[in-house]
Design a protein around this motif. Structure first.
Motif, PDB file in Angstrom:
ATOM      1  N   TYR A 124       0.942  -1.198   0.002  1.00  0.00           N
ATOM      2  CA  TYR A 124      -0.023   0.003  -0.034  1.00  0.00           C
ATOM      3  C   TYR A 124       0.910   1.247  -0.101  1.00  0.00           C
ATOM      4  CZ  TYR A 124      -3.532   3.445   1.121  1.00  0.00           C
ATOM      5  OH  TYR A 124      -4.471   4.355   1.406  1.00  0.00           O
ATOM      6  N   GLU A 125       2.099   1.282   0.660  1.00  0.00           N
ATOM      7  CA  GLU A 125       2.940   2.528   0.750  1.00  0.00           C
ATOM      8  C   GLU A 125       3.580   2.575  -0.495  1.00  0.00           C
ATOM      9  OE1 GLU A 125       3.037  -0.226   2.839  1.00  0.00           O
ATOM     10  OE2 GLU A 125       1.896   0.811   4.729  1.00  0.00           O
ATOM     11  N   ASP A 126       3.823   1.840  -1.406  1.00  0.00           N
ATOM     12  CA  ASP A 126       4.357   2.100  -2.519  1.00  0.00           C
ATOM     13  C   ASP A 126       3.635   2.033  -3.769  1.00  0.00           C
ATOM     14  OD1 ASP A 126       4.664  -0.738  -2.982  1.00  0.00           O
ATOM     15  OD2 ASP A 126       6.634  -0.613  -2.350  1.00  0.00           O
ATOM     16  N   ALA A 127       2.479   1.718  -3.784  1.00  0.00           N
ATOM     17  CA  ALA A 127       1.617   1.310  -4.794  1.00  0.00           C
ATOM     18  C   ALA A 127       1.489   2.751  -5.602  1.00  0.00           C
ATOM     19  CB  ALA A 127       0.274   1.135  -4.465  1.00  0.00           C
ATOM     20  N   PRO A 128       1.377   2.882  -6.785  1.00  0.00           N
ATOM     21  CA  PRO A 128       1.176   3.854  -7.852  1.00  0.00           C
ATOM     22  C   PRO A 128      -0.150   5.141  -7.428  1.00  0.00           C
ATOM     23  CG  PRO A 128       1.199   2.042  -9.193  1.00  0.00           C
ATOM     24  CD  PRO A 128       1.452   1.772  -7.909  1.00  0.00           C
ATOM     25  N   GLU A 129       0.024   6.153  -7.118  1.00  0.00           N
ATOM     26  CA  GLU A 129      -1.231   7.118  -6.919  1.00  0.00           C
ATOM     27  C   GLU A 129      -1.735   7.104  -8.097  1.00  0.00           C
ATOM     28  OE1 GLU A 129      -2.626   7.775  -3.988  1.00  0.00           O
ATOM     29  OE2 GLU A 129      -1.329   6.855  -2.762  1.00  0.00           O
ATOM     30  N   PRO A 130      -3.218   7.240  -8.014  1.00  0.00           N
ATOM     31  CA  PRO A 130      -3.913   7.662  -9.540  1.00  0.00           C
ATOM     32  C   PRO A 130      -3.688   9.347  -9.770  1.00  0.00           C
ATOM     33  CG  PRO A 130      -5.367   6.572  -7.938  1.00  0.00           C
ATOM     34  CD  PRO A 130      -4.229   6.825  -7.310  1.00  0.00           C
ATOM     35  N   LEU A 131      -3.509   9.324 -11.046  1.00  0.00           N
ATOM     36  CA  LEU A 131      -3.526  11.044 -11.228  1.00  0.00           C
ATOM     37  C   LEU A 131      -4.838  11.636 -11.463  1.00  0.00           C
ATOM     38  CD1 LEU A 131      -0.440  10.675 -13.933  1.00  0.00           C
ATOM     39  CD2 LEU A 131      -0.612  11.757 -11.595  1.00  0.00           C
ATOM     40  N   ASP A 132      -5.954  10.918 -11.694  1.00  0.00           N
ATOM     41  CA  ASP A 132      -7.317  11.254 -11.691  1.00  0.00           C
ATOM     42  C   ASP A 132      -7.824  11.611 -10.202  1.00  0.00           C
ATOM     43  OD1 ASP A 132      -9.760  11.704 -12.104  1.00  0.00           O
ATOM     44  OD2 ASP A 132     -10.206  10.156 -13.612  1.00  0.00           O
ATOM     45  N   ASP A 133      -8.442  12.551  -9.932  1.00  0.00           N
ATOM     46  CA  ASP A 133      -8.909  12.795  -8.335  1.00  0.00           C
ATOM     47  C   ASP A 133     -10.167  12.004  -8.337  1.00  0.00           C
ATOM     48  OD1 ASP A 133      -6.606  14.821  -8.270  1.00  0.00           O
ATOM     49  OD2 ASP A 133      -8.036  16.541  -8.767  1.00  0.00           O
ATOM     50  N   LEU A 134     -10.770  11.659  -9.333  1.00  0.00           N
ATOM     51  CA  LEU A 134     -11.893  10.504  -9.232  1.00  0.00           C
ATOM     52  C   LEU A 134     -11.545   9.430  -8.925  1.00  0.00           C
ATOM     53  CD1 LEU A 134     -14.188  12.423 -11.936  1.00  0.00           C
ATOM     54  CD2 LEU A 134     -14.022  12.683  -9.468  1.00  0.00           C
ATOM     55  N   VAL A 135     -10.347   8.714  -9.073  1.00  0.00           N
ATOM     56  CA  VAL A 135     -10.031   7.641  -8.653  1.00  0.00           C
ATOM     57  C   VAL A 135      -9.040   7.495  -7.531  1.00  0.00           C
ATOM     58  CG1 VAL A 135      -8.481   5.640  -9.614  1.00  0.00           C
ATOM     59  CG2 VAL A 135      -9.835   7.069 -10.970  1.00  0.00           C
ATOM     60  N   SER A 136      -9.084   6.635  -6.530  1.00  0.00           N
ATOM     61  CA  SER A 136      -8.592   6.590  -5.154  1.00  0.00           C
ATOM     62  C   SER A 136      -7.853   5.121  -5.010  1.00  0.00           C
ATOM     63  CB  SER A 136      -9.441   6.991  -4.002  1.00  0.00           C
ATOM     64  OG  SER A 136     -10.499   6.023  -4.291  1.00  0.00           O
ATOM     65  N   LEU A 137      -6.996   5.200  -4.146  1.00  0.00           N
ATOM     66  CA  LEU A 137      -6.488   3.956  -3.700  1.00  0.00           C
ATOM     67  C   LEU A 137      -6.900   3.663  -2.261  1.00  0.00           C
ATOM     68  CD1 LEU A 137      -2.572   3.873  -4.679  1.00  0.00           C
ATOM     69  CD2 LEU A 137      -4.467   2.208  -5.595  1.00  0.00           C
ATOM     70  N   GLU A 138      -7.352   2.274  -1.917  1.00  0.00           N
ATOM     71  CA  GLU A 138      -7.703   2.041  -0.639  1.00  0.00           C
ATOM     72  C   GLU A 138      -7.323   0.495   0.114  1.00  0.00           C
ATOM     73  OE1 GLU A 138     -11.786   1.461   0.079  1.00  0.00           O
ATOM     74  OE2 GLU A 138     -12.280   1.570  -2.030  1.00  0.00           O
ATOM     75  N   LEU A 139      -6.898   0.464   1.129  1.00  0.00           N
ATOM     76  CA  LEU A 139      -6.582  -0.860   1.817  1.00  0.00           C
ATOM     77  C   LEU A 139      -7.753  -1.406   2.245  1.00  0.00           C
ATOM     78  CD1 LEU A 139      -4.141  -2.614   2.186  1.00  0.00           C
ATOM     79  CD2 LEU A 139      -4.050  -1.407   4.531  1.00  0.00           C
ATOM     80  N   VAL A 140      -8.209  -2.644   1.698  1.00  0.00           N
ATOM     81  CA  VAL A 140      -9.369  -3.297   1.973  1.00  0.00           C
ATOM     82  C   VAL A 140      -9.100  -4.585   2.630  1.00  0.00           C
ATOM     83  CG1 VAL A 140     -11.214  -4.442   0.913  1.00  0.00           C
ATOM     84  CG2 VAL A 140     -10.551  -2.545  -0.298  1.00  0.00           C
ATOM     85  N   GLY A 141      -9.672  -4.573   3.868  1.00  0.00           N
ATOM     86  CA  GLY A 141      -9.609  -5.962   4.572  1.00  0.00           C
ATOM     87  C   GLY A 141      -8.727  -5.802   5.688  1.00  0.00           C
ATOM     88  N   PRO A 142      -8.196  -7.066   6.407  1.00  0.00           N
ATOM     89  CA  PRO A 142      -8.771  -8.244   5.846  1.00  0.00           C
ATOM     90  C   PRO A 142     -10.480  -8.494   6.143  1.00  0.00           C
ATOM     91  CG  PRO A 142      -7.601  -8.483   7.684  1.00  0.00           C
ATOM     92  CD  PRO A 142      -7.436  -7.084   7.239  1.00  0.00           C
ATOM     93  N   ARG A 143     -11.099  -9.233   5.328  1.00  0.00           N
ATOM     94  CA  ARG A 143     -12.448  -9.492   5.305  1.00  0.00           C
ATOM     95  C   ARG A 143     -12.809 -10.681   5.287  1.00  0.00           C
ATOM     96  NH1 ARG A 143     -14.833  -6.442  -0.106  1.00  0.00           N
ATOM     97  NH2 ARG A 143     -13.246  -7.432  -1.498  1.00  0.00           N
ATOM     98  N   ASN A 144     -14.316 -10.935   5.962  1.00  0.00           N
ATOM     99  CA  ASN A 144     -14.706 -12.394   5.488  1.00  0.00           C
ATOM    100  C   ASN A 144     -16.145 -12.041   4.679  1.00  0.00           C
ATOM    101  OD1 ASN A 144     -13.102 -13.526   7.451  1.00  0.00           O
ATOM    102  ND2 ASN A 144     -14.465 -12.954   9.031  1.00  0.00           N
ATOM    103  N   LEU A 145     -16.065 -12.643   3.638  1.00  0.00           N
ATOM    104  CA  LEU A 145     -17.194 -12.666   2.571  1.00  0.00           C
ATOM    105  C   LEU A 145     -18.236 -14.085   2.466  1.00  0.00           C
ATOM    106  CD1 LEU A 145     -15.630 -10.838  -0.403  1.00  0.00           C
ATOM    107  CD2 LEU A 145     -16.891  -9.936   1.612  1.00  0.00           C
ATOM    108  N   ALA A 146     -19.519 -13.864   2.392  1.00  0.00           N
ATOM    109  CA  ALA A 146     -20.270 -14.889   2.108  1.00  0.00           C
ATOM    110  C   ALA A 146     -20.457 -14.977   0.109  1.00  0.00           C
ATOM    111  CB  ALA A 146     -21.633 -14.974   2.508  1.00  0.00           C
ATOM    112  N   VAL A 147     -20.029 -15.918  -0.331  1.00  0.00           N
ATOM    113  CA  VAL A 147     -20.072 -15.796  -1.778  1.00  0.00           C
ATOM    114  C   VAL A 147     -20.979 -16.715  -2.596  1.00  0.00           C
ATOM    115  CG1 VAL A 147     -18.776 -15.959  -4.099  1.00  0.00           C
ATOM    116  CG2 VAL A 147     -17.841 -15.109  -1.617  1.00  0.00           C
ATOM    117  N   LEU A 148     -21.761 -16.430  -3.453  1.00  0.00           N
ATOM    118  CA  LEU A 148     -22.681 -17.294  -4.215  1.00  0.00           C
ATOM    119  C   LEU A 148     -22.200 -17.232  -5.739  1.00  0.00           C
ATOM    120  CD1 LEU A 148     -25.070 -19.257  -5.144  1.00  0.00           C
ATOM    121  CD2 LEU A 148     -26.561 -17.107  -5.249  1.00  0.00           C
ATOM    122  N   SER A 149     -21.532 -18.312  -6.316  1.00  0.00           N
ATOM    123  CA  SER A 149     -21.259 -18.203  -7.877  1.00  0.00           C
ATOM    124  C   SER A 149     -22.108 -18.673  -8.777  1.00  0.00           C
ATOM    125  CB  SER A 149     -20.117 -19.184  -7.627  1.00  0.00           C
ATOM    126  OG  SER A 149     -18.963 -18.846  -6.830  1.00  0.00           O
TER     127      SER A 149
END
Length: 205
Positions: A124-149
């Motif tokens: 997360y610290e060295d990931a390239p930042e977006p140049l578009d102000d409408l695009v953002s980086l975020e750190l997601v999780g860890p998380r638990n998901l219930a999934v239906l395929s």
């Protein structure tokens, strides 16, 4: 003569179908997937534990617009000017569109929120930042998901029905979601319908 034409036509269609199938297999084989641990499985539902992942996200008035913004980011519209490999799934909340895999998305008051996940070798610290102000980086999780395929084309009607099925099944097992369901897609627009892999998911405690 007619029989020869029929045979030739059948052979051509078989060749096209073979190439189409081969393309779907190639894309699936060469695209990195977000890894997870399978915790449980019941009534067609899979409970998964995902590690922390980096997502690049945007909210737009349509899925097409959101996809174009994120695609520009991974194509080099970022502070490092580097191309970022596509991973699957793509997550989306809102309307469903054909896309590379996976994308995640969700319906929000402003329109459609879509996310691409960065490959696992990014921090997360060295990931390239977006140049578009409408695009953002975020750190997601860890998380638990219930999934239906499910397979086939992911129309809005089908996704809505699968989300309802997911929530009903969880309720019947006494599992309470901690968020709203969203769609995860794994295929590009040219993957044959019978090979398409789709999922609806929701966060759980």
């Amino acid at each position: 003569m007619k029989r020869r034409i029929l045979y030739a036509g059948a052979g051509f269609l078989a060749g096209v179908l073979g190439l189409w199938t081969a393309w779907g297999l190639y894309v699936d084989y060469t695209t990195e997937r977000v890894q997870y641990d399978r915790v449980a499985h019941f009534d067609g539902i899979e409970l998964r534990r995902y590690p922390a992942t980096i997502a690049v996200s945007t909210t737009a008035s349509s899925g097409d617009e959101a996809f174009r913004r994120l695609f520009r980011y991974i194509s080099g519209n970022n502070t490092l000017g580097e191309k970022v490999s596509m991973t699957t799934p793509v997550a989306m909340e809102g309307e469903t569109i054909p896309m590379t895999a996976p994308v995640t998305s969700s319906q929000v008051p402003e329109g459609v929120t879509m996310s691409f996940y960065l490959p696992a070798d990014y921090d997360y610290e060295d990931a390239p930042e977006p140049l578009d102000d409408l695009v953002s980086l975020e750190l997601v999780g860890p998380r638990n998901l219930a999934v239906l395929s499910f397979s086939g084309w992911a129309s809005s009607k089908t996704v809505d029905a699968k989300e309802d099925e997911l929530l009903r099944t969880l309720e019947s097992h006494g599992i309470e979601p901690t968020g709203e369901p969203f769609f995860m897609g794994y295929d590009d627009p040219w993957t044959p319908p019978f090979m398409r892999e789709n999922e609806v998911a929701v966060s759980i405690s």
